[in-house]
Design a protein around this motif. Structure first.
Motif, mmCIF file in Angstrom:
data_model
loop_
_atom_site.group_PDB
_atom_site.id
_atom_site.type_symbol
_atom_site.label_atom_id
_atom_site.label_comp_id
_atom_site.label_asym_id
_atom_site.label_seq_id
_atom_site.Cartn_x
_atom_site.Cartn_y
_atom_site.Cartn_z
ATOM 1 N N TYR A 43 0.836 -1.203 0.000
ATOM 2 C CA TYR A 43 0.000 0.000 0.000
ATOM 3 C C TYR A 43 0.871 1.253 0.000
ATOM 4 C CZ TYR A 43 -3.173 3.616 1.712
ATOM 5 O OH TYR A 43 -3.886 4.780 1.861
ATOM 6 N N ASP A 44 1.921 1.242 0.822
ATOM 7 C CA ASP A 44 2.788 2.418 0.920
ATOM 8 C C ASP A 44 3.488 2.695 -0.402
ATOM 9 O OD1 ASP A 44 1.987 2.408 3.536
ATOM 10 O OD2 ASP A 44 3.888 1.707 4.356
ATOM 11 N N VAL A 45 4.013 1.651 -1.016
ATOM 12 C CA VAL A 45 4.717 1.827 -2.292
ATOM 13 C C VAL A 45 3.757 2.334 -3.365
ATOM 14 C CG1 VAL A 45 5.918 0.600 -4.142
ATOM 15 C CG2 VAL A 45 6.473 0.113 -1.751
ATOM 16 N N ARG A 46 2.590 1.745 -3.417
ATOM 17 C CA ARG A 46 1.593 2.136 -4.413
ATOM 18 C C ARG A 46 1.158 3.577 -4.202
ATOM 19 N NH1 ARG A 46 -2.839 -1.978 -3.808
ATOM 20 N NH2 ARG A 46 -2.984 -0.860 -1.845
ATOM 21 N N LEU A 47 0.994 3.978 -2.935
ATOM 22 C CA LEU A 47 0.586 5.350 -2.619
ATOM 23 C C LEU A 47 1.653 6.339 -3.056
ATOM 24 C CD1 LEU A 47 -1.407 7.291 -1.119
ATOM 25 C CD2 LEU A 47 0.013 6.933 0.899
ATOM 26 N N ARG A 48 2.914 6.046 -2.704
ATOM 27 C CA ARG A 48 3.991 6.979 -3.059
ATOM 28 C C ARG A 48 4.142 7.092 -4.577
ATOM 29 N NH1 ARG A 48 6.619 4.360 1.356
ATOM 30 N NH2 ARG A 48 7.734 2.999 -0.101
ATOM 31 N N ALA A 49 3.908 5.969 -5.274
ATOM 32 C CA ALA A 49 4.090 5.986 -6.727
ATOM 33 C C ALA A 49 2.991 6.756 -7.449
ATOM 34 C CB ALA A 49 4.154 4.551 -7.256
ATOM 35 N N GLN A 296 -8.969 6.412 4.263
ATOM 36 C CA GLN A 296 -7.568 6.297 3.852
ATOM 37 C C GLN A 296 -7.063 7.689 3.464
ATOM 38 O OE1 GLN A 296 -7.787 2.728 4.908
ATOM 39 N NE2 GLN A 296 -5.908 3.094 3.771
ATOM 40 N N VAL A 297 -5.866 8.040 3.905
ATOM 41 C CA VAL A 297 -5.322 9.371 3.632
ATOM 42 C C VAL A 297 -4.600 9.348 2.285
ATOM 43 C CG1 VAL A 297 -3.867 11.243 4.452
ATOM 44 C CG2 VAL A 297 -5.026 9.747 6.092
ATOM 45 N N PRO A 298 -5.132 10.013 1.270
ATOM 46 C CA PRO A 298 -4.454 10.065 -0.028
ATOM 47 C C PRO A 298 -3.448 11.219 -0.059
ATOM 48 C CG PRO A 298 -6.630 11.028 -0.220
ATOM 49 C CD PRO A 298 -6.463 10.637 1.226
ATOM 50 N N PHE A 299 -2.283 11.000 0.473
ATOM 51 C CA PHE A 299 -1.279 12.060 0.585
ATOM 52 C C PHE A 299 -0.952 12.625 -0.795
ATOM 53 C CE2 PHE A 299 -0.684 9.471 4.353
ATOM 54 C CZ PHE A 299 -0.522 10.419 5.351
ATOM 55 N N ARG A 300 -0.725 13.932 -0.827
ATOM 56 C CA ARG A 300 -0.411 14.607 -2.089
ATOM 57 C C ARG A 300 1.051 14.457 -2.463
ATOM 58 N NH1 ARG A 300 -4.348 17.782 -4.070
ATOM 59 N NH2 ARG A 300 -2.847 18.591 -5.573
ATOM 60 N N GLY A 301 1.927 14.434 -1.453
ATOM 61 C CA GLY A 301 3.352 14.375 -1.737
ATOM 62 C C GLY A 301 4.149 14.446 -0.455
ATOM 63 N N GLN A 302 5.406 14.847 -0.591
ATOM 64 C CA GLN A 302 6.279 14.943 0.566
ATOM 65 C C GLN A 302 5.762 16.002 1.534
ATOM 66 O OE1 GLN A 302 8.967 12.870 1.052
ATOM 67 N NE2 GLN A 302 8.178 11.845 -0.773
ATOM 68 N N GLY A 303 6.106 15.821 2.814
ATOM 69 C CA GLY A 303 5.606 16.729 3.842
ATOM 70 C C GLY A 303 6.573 17.858 4.157
ATOM 71 N N GLY A 304 6.076 18.846 4.918
ATOM 72 C CA GLY A 304 6.895 19.975 5.338
ATOM 73 C C GLY A 304 6.935 21.074 4.300
ATOM 74 N N ALA A 305 7.606 22.137 4.681
ATOM 75 C CA ALA A 305 7.690 23.297 3.792
ATOM 76 C C ALA A 305 8.423 22.958 2.500
ATOM 77 C CB ALA A 305 8.382 24.451 4.515
ATOM 78 N N VAL A 422 -3.007 -2.188 -9.586
ATOM 79 C CA VAL A 422 -2.678 -0.777 -9.818
ATOM 80 C C VAL A 422 -3.753 -0.112 -10.668
ATOM 81 C CG1 VAL A 422 -1.028 0.773 -10.922
ATOM 82 C CG2 VAL A 422 -0.207 -1.139 -9.546
ATOM 83 N N TRP A 423 -4.274 -0.837 -11.665
ATOM 84 C CA TRP A 423 -5.323 -0.275 -12.522
ATOM 85 C C TRP A 423 -6.570 0.054 -11.709
ATOM 86 C CZ3 TRP A 423 -10.003 -2.746 -14.346
ATOM 87 C CH2 TRP A 423 -10.692 -2.006 -15.313
ATOM 88 N N LEU A 424 -6.974 -0.833 -10.829
ATOM 89 C CA LEU A 424 -8.144 -0.573 -9.987
ATOM 90 C C LEU A 424 -7.875 0.565 -9.000
ATOM 91 C CD1 LEU A 424 -9.282 -4.240 -9.247
ATOM 92 C CD2 LEU A 424 -10.414 -2.572 -10.732
ATOM 93 N N TYR A 425 -6.634 0.666 -8.547
ATOM 94 C CA TYR A 425 -6.277 1.734 -7.604
ATOM 95 C C TYR A 425 -6.290 3.090 -8.302
ATOM 96 C CZ TYR A 425 -3.524 4.344 -4.159
ATOM 97 O OH TYR A 425 -3.089 5.277 -3.240
ATOM 98 N N VAL A 426 -5.641 3.164 -9.462
ATOM 99 C CA VAL A 426 -5.531 4.439 -10.166
ATOM 100 C C VAL A 426 -6.848 4.818 -10.831
ATOM 101 C CG1 VAL A 426 -4.367 5.652 -12.053
ATOM 102 C CG2 VAL A 426 -3.055 4.161 -10.526
#
Length: 752
Positions: A43-49, A296-305, A422-426
């Protein structure tokens, strides 16, 4: 196919073991922590990708960072400073909504008002006018009241947290009413995390800003502490506030920014006494949630400023008026802390130290974009179906295919599984399990290949050890398809055997040095052995200048006689090629005699305890050996028995004689195959054989004169043919003798 399945059923069974294990996990009969952890990593890898990686300008984070602490003093700041921050953001900056990822649990005593009032209880209280002056200053020194005034009438959401302990504790005040009453959900089910205590803002602050949301998050299983989902609702069942379902800070801020639409739970039909919570409907927005009411938290990208998913503004810049008026107009502003000492950094799939306030910012951003991930209620059934279908495909497919094709099948299946997930996720934002089926496929491949290598390959290697030196490689490969069928055990079966002897070998050996003779024999035998192997023959042994071979074992070969005859003709042609080379180099020429016979023979591992070999024995073998010795007598290269001729009717045969060889009382008809490649040659051969048949008929009825007359044209056409010369001599000799009424026309040979 049934035979293949029966032969491979142990391999199929061993391959199905990982399938059963994965099914036990998928059905919940035996949950495997390792697979659950692997699913989280996937899940983590798929989310980051798949993160957008683009900034969301609608949400701004006012950050209590290290620089702000250095300029404005240590945390917690006085409430009047928080009030100035609130006023600056809501008035001068015209923010749309303000959310606090900080809590105001204790009264603010930084102004010293409490101390002054304590002093007024002492001797100083008698100083004329001092008490009045203190009370006059009290409103300006009551920082909590100052903050309450700044919050009042503005779209501000405060933060609080829930707790669950054996002895419930409560600080501050929750919102006046829960988001949903306790009766909003059917009885008998668990629809959200449950709590019995809380830590909330001071009552006067809670009343001033009646909208508030809890800050609790959920961490991953197995104690990895990673935040992947955030509860949108939580159930409070303590006695210090009204029981019911309360909303998170992210949901509270979103609703505040959209006119506070109502929230309604939606349920999926299911078995049991209670339906399963499927989603929360916020106005027209449907938010998929899981069994804990979490999203589920769909993070946008890296955190912080530096992550640039959201704009970070130092809180000190806001307090010091460094922003232009209206710079944050219509923005949703969240106030939080990223200074490491304030301990609001969280582990997420994106990075190990992710600002807690940005988790809520990602929730708000996802709700605004309707970019929502869903763990569907059919996920367990999907997992079971995928494991079962893939497992059966691999178990049967890999067991029936060769190793390279099995590898391609397994790799293709794994690639297809990942691609589908991945297809179902995206494409549909569906979060579906993958670890169990991937682990199953990998283990199934490992088990299948291990069985093939350690069990089936061992049988194949044993087969190669048994037959590799006797049988052509192509036949060994065929035998490997069914290794259980073959062994060295002796058996009787119809076969064809051949003896090929090199003529005048003694003369050749006298003319060559030992090393030269060895090289010569190796060359000749290699050429002849290649011909035998090309025609699916099995080399039995080399005996000085003779090679013995047979057809029909260890692999059953219905056309064993035809193959043997073709091999004999090609061996004769190979000898002619060798002689052409010898003539060019001045070396002596060679000739061979080949004897072929077909019949029932015993074949198997035979010999002594000291030396054994895979060979054939029997009367049919002995006859072939005798026929090989007759080839020179008749001046032909190949002599075959009548049994071989009957089993190989596709050749043109010329009968040589009827013979009684040493050790056999019964006469045997012997033949030689003729080569006739063109239609003209075939026509001439037929005419020749018709005349020759008449010669033999006259000879056998003792009509010597007729025999000589019929043979004369044949001798005239081919005077050097040994067979014709032989019969011419016989006819002349027999004419001098009286006829024998008991004569059967057979020729007796007493030598081997």
């Amino acid at each position: 196919m049934r035979e293949e399945l029966r032969r491979h059923w142990p391999r199929i069974a061993i391959t199905l073991l990982p399938v059963l294990l994965a099914l036990a996990h998928a059905t919940g009969a035996w949950r495997l922590t390792a697979l659950e952890r692997l699913d989280q990593l996937i899940y983590d890898v798929r989310l980051r990708a798949t993160m957008p990686g683009t900034p969301d300008a609608r949400v701004v984070i006012v950050d209590v960072d290290d620089a702000s602490l250095a300029r404005q003093g240590q945390w917690p700041w006085a409430r009047d400073k928080i009030a100035r921050l609130t006023t600056e953001l809501m008035t001068r900056q015209q923010a749309a909504v303000l959310g606090f990822d900080v809590m105001f649990l204790e009264p603010d005593r930084s102004s010293g008002l409490d101390r002054l009032r304590e002093i007024m209880g002492g001797p100083l209280g008698k100083v004329p006018g001092l008490a009045a002056e203190v009370e006059r200053l009290a409103p300006s020194l009551d920082h909590d009241a100052t903050l309450a005034a700044a919050l009042s009438g503005r779209r501000v959401a405060l933060g609080y947290y829930f707790t669950r302990t054996e002895a419930p504790s409560a600080k501050g005040q929750l919102p006046a009413a829960p988001l949903l009453p306790a009766g909003a959900f059917p009885q008998g089910g668990t629809y959200a995390t449950g709590w019995n205590g809380f830590g909330a803002s001071l009552p006067e602050l809670a009343k001033a800003a009646p909208v508030a949301g809890f800050l609790n998050t959920l961490v991953g299983i197995n104690g990895d502490g990673v935040i992947r989902s955030v509860p949108l609702i939580a159930r409070y069942d303590g006695d210090k506030a009204q029981p019911g379902y309360y909303e998170s800070l992210g949901l509270a801020v979103y609703r505040l920014a959209n006119g506070s639409p109502p929230v309604q739970p939606a349920f999926a039909p299911g078995g049991g006494n209670a339906p399963q919570l499927e989603s929360l409907r916020v106005g027209r927005l449907r938010i998929p949630v899981d069994g804990t009411g979490s999203m589920q938290v769909p993070f946008r990208g890296q955190g912080g400023a530096d992550g640039e998913s959201f704009r970070y503004v130092p809180a000190a810049d806001v307090l010091e008026g460094r922003l232009a008026p209206g710079e944050l107009k219509d923005r949703i502003v969240l106030v939080g802390a990223t200074a490491p000492g304030l301990q609001d950094l969280r582990a997420t799939p994106v990075e190990a130290a992710f600002p807690g306030v940005e988790v809520h910012a990602n929730i708000v951003s996802a709700l605004l974009d309707r970019r929502l991930l869903s763990v569907p209620d059919y996920a367990p059934g999907y997992e079971v179906l995928l494991v079962a279908l893939t497992g059966l495909l691999l178990a049967f497919g890999m067991s029936l295919l060769s190793a390279p094709r099995a590898l391609l099948l397994a790799a293709g299946a794994i690639a297809a599984l990942i691609g589908l997930n991945v297809w179902l996720y995206v494409g549909s934002s569906l979060v579906l399990p993958l670890a169990s089926v991937l682990a199953m496929a990998a283990l199934a491949f490992a088990f299948n290949m291990s069985w093939g290598y350690f069990v089936e390959s061992r049988a194949r290697r044993g087969l190669v050890r048994l037959f590799g030196t006797y049988v052509p490689p192509q036949l060994v490969n065929e035998m490997m398809e069914h290794p259980g069928r073959y062994s060295m055990r002796a058996e009787s079966k119809p076969m064809t055997v051949m003896f090929c002897d090199m003529r005048d070998f003694t003369r050749l050996s006298e003319q060559m040095a030992p090393a030269e003779l060895q090289a010569f024999l190796n060359t000749v035998f290699s050429r002849l052995t290649n011909v035998i192997s090309a025609h699916r023959g099995t080399v039995d042994k080399y005996m000085g200048d003779c090679v013995m071979a047979f057809w029909g074992a260890p692999i059953d070969t219905p056309d064993h006689a035809t193959l043997a005859v073709r091999a004999a003709l090609d061996m004769a042609d190979a000898v002619h090629d060798i002689n052409r080379i010898h003539r060019a180099s001045g070396r002596p020429e060679i000739s061979v005699g080949i004897g072929i016979n077909s019949g029932v023979m015993s074949v198997g591992d035979m010999g002594s305890t000291a030396r054994r070999s895979y060979t054939v024995v029997g009367d049919a073998v002995n006859l072939a050996s005798r026929l090989e010795g007759l080839s020179g007598h008749y001046g032909v290269e190949v002599v075959a028995s009548g049994a071989t001729r009957e089993l190989a009717p596709g050749f043109v045969w010329q009968e040589l004689d009827s013979v009684r060889v040493k050790g056999k009382a019964q006469a045997v008809a012997v033949f030689t195959p003729l080569s006739a490649s063109t239609p003209e040659a075939q026509q001439q051969t037929r005419q020749l054989l018709e005349r020759w048949g008449e010669v033999l008929a006259a000879y056998r009825r003792q009509d010597w004169a007729m025999g000589r007359n019929l043979l004369a044209p044949l001798l005239a056409a081919d005077a050097k043919k040994v067979l014709y010369q032989l019969y011419a001599q016989r006819l002349a000799s027999m004419a001098l003798r009286p006829q024998d009424p008991n004569w059967d026309g057979a020729t007796r040979f007493e030598t081997k």
